[in-house]
Design a protein around this motif. Structure first.
Motif, PDB file in Angstrom:
ATOM      1  N   ASP A 162     -26.488  -0.119  47.354  1.00 30.65           N
ATOM      2  CA  ASP A 162     -27.539   0.357  48.257  1.00 30.65           C
ATOM      3  C   ASP A 162     -26.944   1.006  49.514  1.00 30.65           C
ATOM      4  O   ASP A 162     -26.553   0.319  50.457  1.00 30.65           O
TER       5      ASP A 162
ATOM      6  N   LYS B 204     -35.177  -6.340  46.283  1.00 31.95           N
ATOM      7  CA  LYS B 204     -35.164  -6.668  44.855  1.00 31.95           C
ATOM      8  C   LYS B 204     -34.299  -5.700  44.049  1.00 31.95           C
ATOM      9  O   LYS B 204     -33.518  -6.115  43.185  1.00 31.95           O
ATOM     10  N   ASP B 205     -34.434  -4.407  44.341  1.00 30.87           N
ATOM     11  CA  ASP B 205     -33.688  -3.418  43.553  1.00 30.87           C
ATOM     12  C   ASP B 205     -32.177  -3.622  43.698  1.00 30.87           C
ATOM     13  O   ASP B 205     -31.437  -3.584  42.711  1.00 30.87           O
ATOM     14  N   HIS B 208     -31.122  -6.798  41.789  1.00 33.40           N
ATOM     15  CA  HIS B 208     -31.051  -6.600  40.335  1.00 33.40           C
ATOM     16  C   HIS B 208     -29.883  -5.687  39.960  1.00 33.40           C
ATOM     17  O   HIS B 208     -29.257  -5.860  38.916  1.00 33.40           O
ATOM     18  N   ASP B 209     -29.604  -4.718  40.813  1.00 30.27           N
ATOM     19  CA  ASP B 209     -28.479  -3.819  40.533  1.00 30.27           C
ATOM     20  C   ASP B 209     -27.155  -4.584  40.530  1.00 30.27           C
ATOM     21  O   ASP B 209     -26.280  -4.339  39.695  1.00 30.27           O
ATOM     22  N   MET B 247     -34.380  -1.722  34.564  1.00 24.93           N
ATOM     23  CA  MET B 247     -33.822  -0.828  35.577  1.00 24.93           C
ATOM     24  C   MET B 247     -32.632  -0.050  35.023  1.00 24.93           C
ATOM     25  O   MET B 247     -32.481   1.142  35.257  1.00 24.93           O
TER      26      MET B 247
END
Lengths: 313, 291
Positions: A162, B204-205, B208-209, B247
Motif C-alpha cells: 500500500d 482490509k485490502d 489481505h494483500d 482479490m
C-alpha cells in the motif's frame, strides 16, 4: 574470498535488472561500504550507490544485504557473509531503483513533508530560544536520532502492498512534533495522522524497529502517537474504535470478545463495514468456528476491573 | 515437563481447534499443562495503545500468577508471546516502573518478581533439545511426503532482542520440528513476514494483500500446507482465504494448520480429533499425502 552478488540495473542499457558477481579477497573486519568502494575503485567504476560520511551519521548508504536493509557503513562483512561466503546486495525496497543500488527517494521525502516536520507554535518566536526541560526532551529524544536512511521504509511490510501508507520514517518524524512541548498543533496533527494511510495502518510487525540503525525505533514512536490520539479524543476511525473496544472488552471480562470487537471497530452505523463482515462471519458460523455467543469471563475478573479502576480506566 | 499454559483469547474463541490440538499434543507427549484460568488477555499490543501501563500491569499480573505456581509459562500464540515478553522487558529494565506496576497489583494479592520463570512459545519448548528428543520418541505416524511451510507470526521474531529464536531473520526452530515429525520443511521469504491481521479492521485490502503474498510465496515454493504458531495468522490466512483469493484471482488454495495440529497428527491423532474439520480451507487433501 567473499563473493558479492550485486543487483545491477541501468535502464539506459538493459530494461531488466540482473545479478553480477564480484569476488574480493578482503579482511572480514572491513565494513560492507569499504568493500563496495573496493569493488567500485578496483573492479568496476560504473557500480552506482550513495555514500558520504562512512560513520552512520548521514544515512546515505542504506542498501539491502541478504534481503534486509542495513547501513553499509555500519556493518562489518563478517556479520553478513553467509555459509557459502557470499553476500547478496540489492537496492532498498519499496522505492524505484534508478541505477544499481541507488533508488528514487522522492516518495519517501514527500511523506516526510506530509507530516509537517517543523514546529508549529501559536505564539510568536521569543527573543531567545524556546526552552525545553530534560523531561520534555525525553519524549522526542529517540525520534530525533532518525537519520532518514530509508531502511525502515524499505522493509516495511505495509508499504509493500500500500503506497498510501505514510510509513515508519514519516510517522516517527511526526511523533517528534506531536510530543514536542513547544508545538501547539497536537490535535490537528493527530487528526491528520489518524486518517487512512496513517498510524492505524501500522501492523505492529516491528520490521522497522529491526532495520532502524539508530534508537529511533519507528514502531515504538507510532504507538506513542496512537496513545496521544486517543487521549486527544480523535476516535472517529476504525483504529481508535478498535483500541477502545479492545480495552473495554478486557475490562468487562478479562478477555477479548471476538464477536463484539469487529462490530465496534467498524462502527454500529457503518452499514457497508458491517456488511463486509458478513461473509467471513457466516462462513465461520457454518463451520462451527464462530466464537461462543455466551462470552465467559476469566476467573478473578474482579481483580482485572480493580486494576482498570486504579489506573483510572 | 509441566507448564503454566497461557491460552490467549483466540484459542478459546475463534480457533478452539488450537486449544484442542494443544491439549492433544500435550497428552501425546506427556506434557502437563496447567491452564491459567485467571490470566487476563495479553492486550495484543492494542490495550497498550490506550494505556501502556495498564497493559503492562495486566501482563505482569499474569506472569506473577505463573511465578506463584513456580511454573514456566507457555504461550500458544505468537502475539501473546511477543506481548508478554515486552512487558517482561519493560518491567525488568526499570526498577521504578516495576515498583509502580507492583503497587497496582498489590491489592489483588499478586507481585511480579521477574527473572523467576521463562516465558516461551510452545514451539520454543518443542524446539529445545529435550523437546525435540521427546518428539522423536513419540512420533507414531511420520508425516513423510508432507511439504510444510512455517509461518512464524512476526511477534515472536521482532523486536529481535525479545525473540527466543537464535536468528530471527532466519529462524529454523519450526522447520527443525517439522523434520523430526517426518515432514519436509519448505523455506520461503514470507515465512517471517506479517500476515496483515492487525490491520484487518483498518485497511482490509492491504491486510489481505499481505496474507495473499505470503500464501502465494508458500504455494510457489511447493508447500502442501502452511503451519503457523499464531491463531491470528491462522484467521488471516485461513478464515479470510476466500476473500484473498478473490482479490488475487490466482485460484490458489492451501490448508493452514496450527503447529500443535501438525505435532498431534504425527503423534497419531486423527484430523477430526484435532478440529481440522473446522477450518475454512479444507485439509482433506493432506489425508491423501499422509496415507
Amino acid at each position: 574470498m567473499i563473493t558479492f552478488k550485486i543487483k545491477r540495473y541501468n535502464p539506459e542499457k538493459q530494461a531488466e535488472p540482473y545479478f553480477e558477481e564480484f569476488q574480493l579477497d578482503v579482511q572480514d573486519d572491513l565494513t560492507l561500504l569499504d568493500c563496495m568502494n573496493e569493488i567500485k575503485w578496483t573492479l568496476d567504476g560504473s557500480l552506482t550507490y550513495r555514500m558520504s560520511c562512512r560513520s552512520a551519521i548521514c544515512g546515505s548508504c542504506a542498501v539491502k544485504a541478504n534481503g534486509h536493509a542495513i547501513l553499509a557503513c555500519q556493518r562489518q562483512v563478517r556479520h553478513l557473509v553467509k555459509d557459502d561466503d557470499t553476500i547478496v546486495l540489492e537496492p532498498l525496497g519499496n522505492m524505484k531503483p534508478i541505477k544499481d543500488l541507488a533508488v528514487d527517494f522522492k516518495p519517501f521525502w514527500e511523506k516526510i513533508d506530509k507530516v509537517k516536520p517543523y514546529l508549529q507554535p501559536k505564539q510568536k518566536a521569543p527573543e531567545k530560544e524556546r526552552i525545553q526541560s530534560p523531561e520534555q526532551f525525553k519524549f522526542i529524544d529517540d525520534s530525533s536520532t532518525c537519520i532518514m536512511c530509508g531502511a525502515c521504509y524499505s522493509d516495511c511490510d505495509v508499504l509493500e502492498v500500500d503506497d498510501n501508507f505514510l510509513g515508519p520514517a514519516a510517522l516517527a518524524k511526526a511523533q517528534r512534533f506531536v510530543q514536542d512541548s513547544r508545538d501547539e498543533k497536537t490535535l490537528e496533527r493527530v487528526k491528520e495522522l489518524s486518517k487512512p494511510g496513517g498510524i492505524w495502518d501500522c501492523t505492529h510487525c516491528a520490521e522497522c524497529v529491526e532495520r532502524c540503525p539508530k534508537p529511533a525505533r519507528p514502531f515504538d514512536r507510532i504507538k506513542e502517537i496512537m496513545t496521544v490520539a486517543l487521549e486527544q479524543g480523535v476516535t472517529n476511525n476504525n483504529g481508535a474504535r478498535h483500541a477502545l473496544s479492545f480495552a473495554k472488552s478486557v475490562k468487562s471480562s478479562g478477555r477479548l470478545n471476538e464477536n463484539i470487537i469487529p462490530v465496534e471497530s467498524v462502527g454500529f452505523f457503518n452499514f457497508k463495514g458491517l456488511f463486509d463482515l458478513l461473509p467471513v462471519g457466516l462462513r465461520m458460523f457454518f463451520k462451527g468456528k464462530n466464537p461462543p455467543i455466551l462470552h465467559k469471563s476469566i476467573d478473578e475478573v474482579e481483580d482485572v476491573k480493580r486494576i482498570y479502576r486504579e489506573l483510572n480506566e | 515437563m509441566k507448564f503454566a499454559l497461557f491460552t490467549g483469547c483466540v484459542a478459546k474463541g475463534a480457533t478452539r481447534e488450537l486449544m484442542l490440538s494443544t491439549m492433544k499434543s500435550a497428552e501425546g507427549l506427556g506434557i502437563e499443562f496447567i491452564e491459567m484460568k485467571s490470566a487476563a488477555c495479553c492486550g495484543a499490543g492494542v490495550v497498550s495503545e490506550k494505556n501502556p501501563i495498564l497493559a503492562d500491569a495486566l501482563n505482569a499480573r499474569s506472569i506473577a500468577i505463573a511465578e506463584e505456581q513456580n511454573l514456566d509459562l507457555v504461550t500458544i500464540c505468537s502475539t501473546c508471546q511477543g506481548i508478554l515478553k515486552k512487558t517482561e522487558s519493560h518491567v525488568d529494565s526499570d526498577p521504578a516502573y516495576k515498583e509502580k506496576v507492583n503497587n497496582v497489583l498489590e491489592e489483588g494479592g499478586h507481585q511480579y518478581a521477574g527473572g523467576k520463570i521463562k516465558i516461551q512459545h510452545f514451539a520454543n519448548v518443542l524446539g529445545t533439545e529435550e523437546g525435540l528428543k521427546l518428539l522423536r520418541d513419540k512420533v507414531k505416524r511420520p508425516l513423510t511426503g508432507l511439504k510444510t511451510a512455517a509461518f512464524y507470526g512476526c511477534y515472536v521474531l521482532r523486536p529481535s532482542e525479545l525473540s527466543l529464536y537464535e536468528d530471527p531473520d532466519n529462524p529454523t526452530g519450526m522447520e527443525e520440528i517439522f523434520e523430526i515429525l517426518g515432514a519436509t520443511p519448505v523455506y520461503y521469504d514470507s515465512r517471517i513476514k506479517c500476515c496483515g491481521f492487525p490491520i484487518i479492521m483498518m485497511n482490509k485490502d492491504a491486510s489481505h494483500d499481505m496474507a495473499g503474498n505470503a500464501l502465494i510465496d508458500a504455494i510457489d515454493s511447493g508447500a502442501d500446507c502452511v503451519v503457523t504458531g499464531c491463531p491470528l495468522c491462522h484467521l488471516s490466512l485461513d478464515a479470510y482465504q476466500p476473500e484473498i483469493d478473490r482479490m488475487n484471482k490466482k485460484g490458489y488454495s492451501i490448508p493452514i494448520l496450527h503447529l500443535p495440529q501438525l505435532v498431534a497428527l504425527a503423534l497419531g491423532y486423527s484430523p477430526q480429533e484435532l478440529g481440522m474439520d473446522k477450518h475454512i480451507i479444507s485439509t482433506t487433501r493432506l489425508d491423501t499425502i499422509l496415507t
